[in-house]
Design an enzyme around this catalytic site. Structure first.
Site, PDB file in Angstrom:
ATOM      1  N   HIS A  47      -8.614  -0.478   2.965  1.00 38.02           N
ATOM      2  CA  HIS A  47      -8.339  -1.916   2.875  1.00 38.02           C
ATOM      3  C   HIS A  47      -9.647  -2.707   2.822  1.00 38.02           C
ATOM      4  CE1 HIS A  47      -4.106  -1.361   3.550  1.00 38.02           C
ATOM      5  NE2 HIS A  47      -4.258  -0.873   4.764  1.00 38.02           N
ATOM      6  N   LYS A  78      11.716  -4.386   5.469  1.00 31.42           N
ATOM      7  CA  LYS A  78      12.744  -4.948   4.586  1.00 31.42           C
ATOM      8  C   LYS A  78      12.454  -4.635   3.119  1.00 31.42           C
ATOM      9  CE  LYS A  78      14.949  -8.985   6.630  1.00 31.42           C
ATOM     10  NZ  LYS A  78      15.043 -10.459   6.543  1.00 31.42           N
ATOM     11  N   THR A 102       0.817  -1.218   0.000  1.00 30.96           N
ATOM     12  CA  THR A 102       0.000   0.000   0.000  1.00 30.96           C
ATOM     13  C   THR A 102       0.852   1.271   0.000  1.00 30.96           C
ATOM     14  OG1 THR A 102      -1.270  -1.306   1.608  1.00 30.96           O
ATOM     15  CG2 THR A 102      -2.065   0.925   1.114  1.00 30.96           C
ATOM     16  N   THR A 103       1.821   1.327   0.895  1.00 34.93           N
ATOM     17  CA  THR A 103       2.627   2.541   1.069  1.00 34.93           C
ATOM     18  C   THR A 103       3.351   2.879  -0.227  1.00 34.93           C
ATOM     19  OG1 THR A 103       2.975   1.768   3.345  1.00 34.93           O
ATOM     20  CG2 THR A 103       4.347   3.604   2.596  1.00 34.93           C
ATOM     21  N   TRP A 104       3.906   1.873  -0.859  1.00 34.67           N
ATOM     22  CA  TRP A 104       4.624   2.063  -2.118  1.00 34.67           C
ATOM     23  C   TRP A 104       3.674   2.556  -3.213  1.00 34.67           C
ATOM     24  CZ3 TRP A 104       7.019  -2.459  -5.406  1.00 34.67           C
ATOM     25  CH2 TRP A 104       7.903  -1.924  -6.351  1.00 34.67           C
TER      26      TRP A 104
END
Ligand SMILES: Nc1ncnc2c1ncn2[C@@H]1O[C@H](COP(=O)(O)OS(=O)(=O)O)[C@@H](OP(=O)(O)O)[C@H]1O
Length: 340
Positions: A150, A307, A91-93
């Site tokens: 979401h 990561k 989501t963040t990307w």
């Protein structure tokens, strides 16, 4: 395809602007659905997050008033763009990429808001805002809006059907989603609380007990919708985006109605956007290293950048565990034609 004009800076929600100015926030969560929510099945296996089962999916209790309020009050506009995902699928990307691509002419990339704001402050998560009783900030956003949730498609359908809005959905290897969520959940744990053992996490996840779970129906509903309406629903895979970021950035821009010109491509604008939105770049920004998301979130922004790798499940799961989860995934996807 019509050009999607860039969202104005004023489209940032009020709470973000206050946060930017360092003002104290005092959210008052919606209480009108408390009676209904208190009757729903409760699971506390992921404490400190309490989950409630609502219309077939599990939601963090704190977000659920927002989900219900969206269902009851929200209507999408034709120009809306939705960034949708299962939590921890990328989501963040995707928020960073959609925001950077659509605002590239408005903000020179060297001074782009993403240098000082987390992607979640640039593209708002609707359920959170509705849960805080701040739906009016979403109503007040000028078009075109980029919004996010979401929520499974089946719960969102009535709010968007017939609107003509566009949807971008990202999915990710189910095993990596579980690992990512397990770590994120752990970051929210107060020191006096025991860590959820990974074996128990796997068990709950397999039963569909995790935020927005079960994951399989979440993915399939959006995938099927992307087959029905490919011009309005773009379905992406995290692993493929990692492998070919350039072609995905171009695909995103085209889908959003603001394709890169040949001149932009020659000048390296696509590469610059990918660099700005990259895991390494975002992770090392001051805002993402030190800031808290809002007064309600238990985790800081840094928990969103762990990561950023494909296949980290190998460091957490035994072959038996992986096989069990793969089998459940295959079982759930078997008649759909969807492949992972
Ligand atoms: N820019 C960028 N590029 C690639 N990958 C990235 C990026 N930003 C975040 N991440 C990784 O995405 C995982 C977090 O998932 P979400 O962003 O979906 O979380 S959330 O649902 O919005 O809370 C989490 O995955 P894991 O590292 O496997 O835990 C993040 O590291």
């Amino acid at each position: 395809m019509a050009t999607l004009p860039p969202p104005p800076t004023g489209s940032l929600p009020e709470e973000t602007q206050k946060e930017k100015k360092g003002e104290e926030q005092n959210p008052t969560p919606l209480q009108e659905y408390d009676d209904l929510i208190s009757t729903l099945p409760l699971d506390e296996g992921w404490l400190p997050v309490r989950l409630r089962k609502y219309q077939g999916s599990w939601f963090p209790e704190l977000n659920l008033p927002g989900v219900i309020a969206i269902q009851q009050h929200f209507k999408a506009r034709p120009t809306d763009l939705f960034v949708l995902s299962f939590p921890k699928a990328g989501t963040t990307w995707l928020k960073a990429l959609t925001f950077a691509i659509t605002t590239r002419t408005q903000h020179p990339l060297a001074h782009h808001p993403l240098h000082s704001l987390n992607p979640h402050q640039c593209v708002v998560t609707m359920d959170r805002i509705f849960a805080l009783g701040q739906a009016s900030t979403i109503e007040a956003m000028p078009s075109p809006r980029i919004l996010s949730t979401h929520m499974p498609f089946s719960l969102l359908r009535d709010s968007i059907e017939g609107s003509g809005c566009r949807i971008i959905y990202v999915c990710r290897d189910v095993k990596d989603v579980l690992v990512s969520w397990w770590h994120f959940n752990d970051k929210m744990r107060p020191p006096e609380m025991d860590r959820v053992p990974f074996a128990k996490a796997l068990e709950m996840f397999c039963e569909g007990i995790c935020p927005s779970g079960p994951i399989w129906s979440h993915v399939l509903e959006y995938w099927e919708e992307s087959l029905r309406r490919p011009e309005k629903v773009l379905f992406l895979k995290y692993e493929e985006m990692m492998e070919e970021p350039m072609s995905h950035a171009k695909r995103l821009a085209e889908f959003m109605g603001c394709p890169f010109s040949l001149e932009e491509e020659r000048e390296g604008v696509v590469e610059e956007i990918l660099k700005l939105c990259s895991f390494e770049k975002l992770r090392n920004l001051e805002v993402n290293k030190t800031h808290k998301r809002d007064a309600v979130h238990l985790a800081k922004f840094d928990s969103l950048f762990r990561k950023g790798k494909v296949g980290d499940w190998r460091n957490h799961m035994s072959p038996e565990m992986a096989r069990k989860l793969d089998e459940i995934t295959q079982q759930n996807f078997k008649d759909s034609g969807f492949t992972v």
